[in-house]
Design an enzyme around this catalytic site. Structure first.
Site, PDB file in Angstrom:
ATOM      1  N   HIS A 235      36.910  38.925  41.554  1.00  0.00           N
ATOM      2  CA  HIS A 235      35.792  39.006  42.510  1.00  0.00           C
ATOM      3  C   HIS A 235      35.807  37.867  43.526  1.00  0.00           C
ATOM      4  O   HIS A 235      35.044  37.910  44.496  1.00  0.00           O
ATOM      5  CB  HIS A 235      34.451  38.995  41.778  1.00  0.00           C
ATOM      6  CG  HIS A 235      34.186  40.228  40.981  1.00  0.00           C
ATOM      7  ND1 HIS A 235      34.326  41.500  41.498  1.00  0.00           N
ATOM      8  CD2 HIS A 235      33.778  40.389  39.690  1.00  0.00           C
ATOM      9  CE1 HIS A 235      34.014  42.385  40.567  1.00  0.00           C
ATOM     10  NE2 HIS A 235      33.693  41.743  39.463  1.00  0.00           N
TER      11      HIS A 235
ATOM     12  N   ASP B 142      39.816  46.923  35.788  1.00  0.00           N
ATOM     13  CA  ASP B 142      38.482  46.467  35.412  1.00  0.00           C
ATOM     14  C   ASP B 142      37.456  47.509  35.855  1.00  0.00           C
ATOM     15  O   ASP B 142      37.680  48.244  36.821  1.00  0.00           O
ATOM     16  CB  ASP B 142      38.202  45.133  36.104  1.00  0.00           C
ATOM     17  CG  ASP B 142      36.969  44.408  35.598  1.00  0.00           C
ATOM     18  OD1 ASP B 142      37.102  43.470  34.804  1.00  0.00           O
ATOM     19  OD2 ASP B 142      35.850  44.789  36.013  1.00  0.00           O
TER      20      ASP B 142
ATOM     21  N   HIS C 110      34.776  47.004  37.316  1.00  0.00           N
ATOM     22  CA  HIS C 110      34.198  46.600  38.595  1.00  0.00           C
ATOM     23  C   HIS C 110      35.299  46.488  39.649  1.00  0.00           C
ATOM     24  O   HIS C 110      36.408  46.052  39.357  1.00  0.00           O
ATOM     25  CB  HIS C 110      33.492  45.245  38.462  1.00  0.00           C
ATOM     26  CG  HIS C 110      32.463  45.201  37.378  1.00  0.00           C
ATOM     27  ND1 HIS C 110      32.713  44.666  36.135  1.00  0.00           N
ATOM     28  CD2 HIS C 110      31.184  45.637  37.361  1.00  0.00           C
ATOM     29  CE1 HIS C 110      31.623  44.767  35.388  1.00  0.00           C
ATOM     30  NE2 HIS C 110      30.689  45.360  36.104  1.00  0.00           N
TER      31      HIS C 110
ATOM     32  N   ASP D  67      36.205  45.921  30.409  1.00  0.00           N
ATOM     33  CA  ASP D  67      34.764  46.173  30.331  1.00  0.00           C
ATOM     34  C   ASP D  67      34.399  47.624  30.598  1.00  0.00           C
ATOM     35  O   ASP D  67      33.216  47.972  30.625  1.00  0.00           O
ATOM     36  CB  ASP D  67      33.989  45.242  31.266  1.00  0.00           C
ATOM     37  CG  ASP D  67      34.676  45.021  32.601  1.00  0.00           C
ATOM     38  OD1 ASP D  67      35.697  45.675  32.876  1.00  0.00           O
ATOM     39  OD2 ASP D  67      34.199  44.172  33.374  1.00  0.00           O
TER      40      ASP D  67
END
Length: 310
Positions: free
Chosen positions: A128, A165, A167, A246
């Site tokens: 991120h 991931d 995200h 995740d």
């Protein structure tokens, strides 16, 4: 050749406060599972080096890097929040530099053919972190630092970065968008944090937004449709992975229903592509994964596939 397992005690020391999901126990869960599964005997351990300012500024703005160094607390029990969910403790700056350094060491090890694959068991995560912004538990973009090192120091011309991931890897996209030397593929729950990726239009970016409750069959179909043909056609000289777990059904940070077998499948597909185009060279960097038991099982499966036991 066995797998290079890169970590450092500094990565365990980093803390963002009580009850924060990005906690030191994540690394403990991985190491405990490695021992219990017998995987510990199949890897060679390396200590991650500290990434230098010069190495970090290959992908981050110099003023941003300076601001992170200056924000780092010098005493224990002090937290400095650089984003709404991202804080620095006294141990954070060394940990973040080690996490980025691990990716570069992984590149060096696979490029020297000392190992065909490396797993960077590090925190904080990195995907991120944008060129000029820390967010989402991330300070420096580990996989991007590693890829930039491969381009600058090893003369590679084509690197594929794959991010599974749950995200979106907004930071990696921000850093490499428009760079024809890097093909970036990212799957993610949408709409969901950080709210990016679904509308990106760039020749070197392959984003795969997926709805909540996506399971293994839907995930595999999307990867087979969007990623595998593009990576095969790109013929990367190195594959790097932002390995976030995740999306597991037991992880409450998002709403996917993936299982260990699905992470094993995508790892095997990427390993096969690396064998076809990149002399098996794969460097994987830990990103998310917050259900400790599921994280340990997923990483063990991931490493087993990278070694080639699948």
């Amino acid at each position: 050749m066995n797998l290079a397992f890169i970590s450092h005690p500094d990565c365990h020391a980093h803390r963002m406060g009580a009850h924060h999901p990005e906690e030191p126990g994540r690394l403990d869960a991985i190491k405990d599972r490695m021992i219990a599964s017998g995987m510990e005997m199949l890897v060679t351990h390396y200590d991650a080096p500290l990434a230098s300012v010069e190495q970090l500024t290959r992908v981050h703005d110099p003023d941003y890097v300076r601001s992170i160094f200056e924000a780092a607390p010098e005493v224990e029990d002090v937290l400095v929040w650089v984003d709404g969910d991202t804080a620095m403790s006294q141990a954070t700056l060394p940990a973040a530099r080690r996490a980025a350094g691990a990716a570069m060491l992984g590149v060096d090890l696979v490029m020297s053919e000392k190992h065909h694959a490396a797993f960077c068991c590090v925190r904080p995560p990195g995907h991120h972190a944008e060129r000029r912004r820390a967010m989402g538990f991330c300070f420096f973009n580990n996989v991007a630092v590693g890829a930039a090192h491969a381009l600058a120091e090893h003369g590679l011309e084509r690197i594929a970065i794959v991010d599974f991931d749950v995200h979106h890897g907004n930071g990696t996209e921000d850093i490499f968008i428009g760079d024809e030397r890097v093909l970036f593929c990212s799957s993610f729950q949408h709409p969901y944090y950080p709210g990016t990726g679904a509308d990106t239009q760039a020749p070197n970016i392959v984003n795969t937004p997926l709805p909540r409750l996506t399971g293994g069959a839907e995930f595999r179909a999307a990867v087979e449709r969007d990623w595998l043909p593009r990576i095969d056609a790109f013929a990367p000289q190195l594959i790097m992975i932002s390995a976030g777990f995740d999306g597991h059904a037991e992880d409450d940070m998002a709403h996917f229903n993936l299982r260990e077998v699905d992470y094993g499948w995508i790892t095997r597909e990427l390993h096969n592509l690396a064998a076809r185009h990149a002399h098996e060279r794969v460097v994987s960097c830990l990103e998310g994964g917050y259900s400790l038991s599921a994280l340990g099982r997923c990483v063990s499966t991931h490493i087993d596939e990278l070694i080639g036991h699948g």
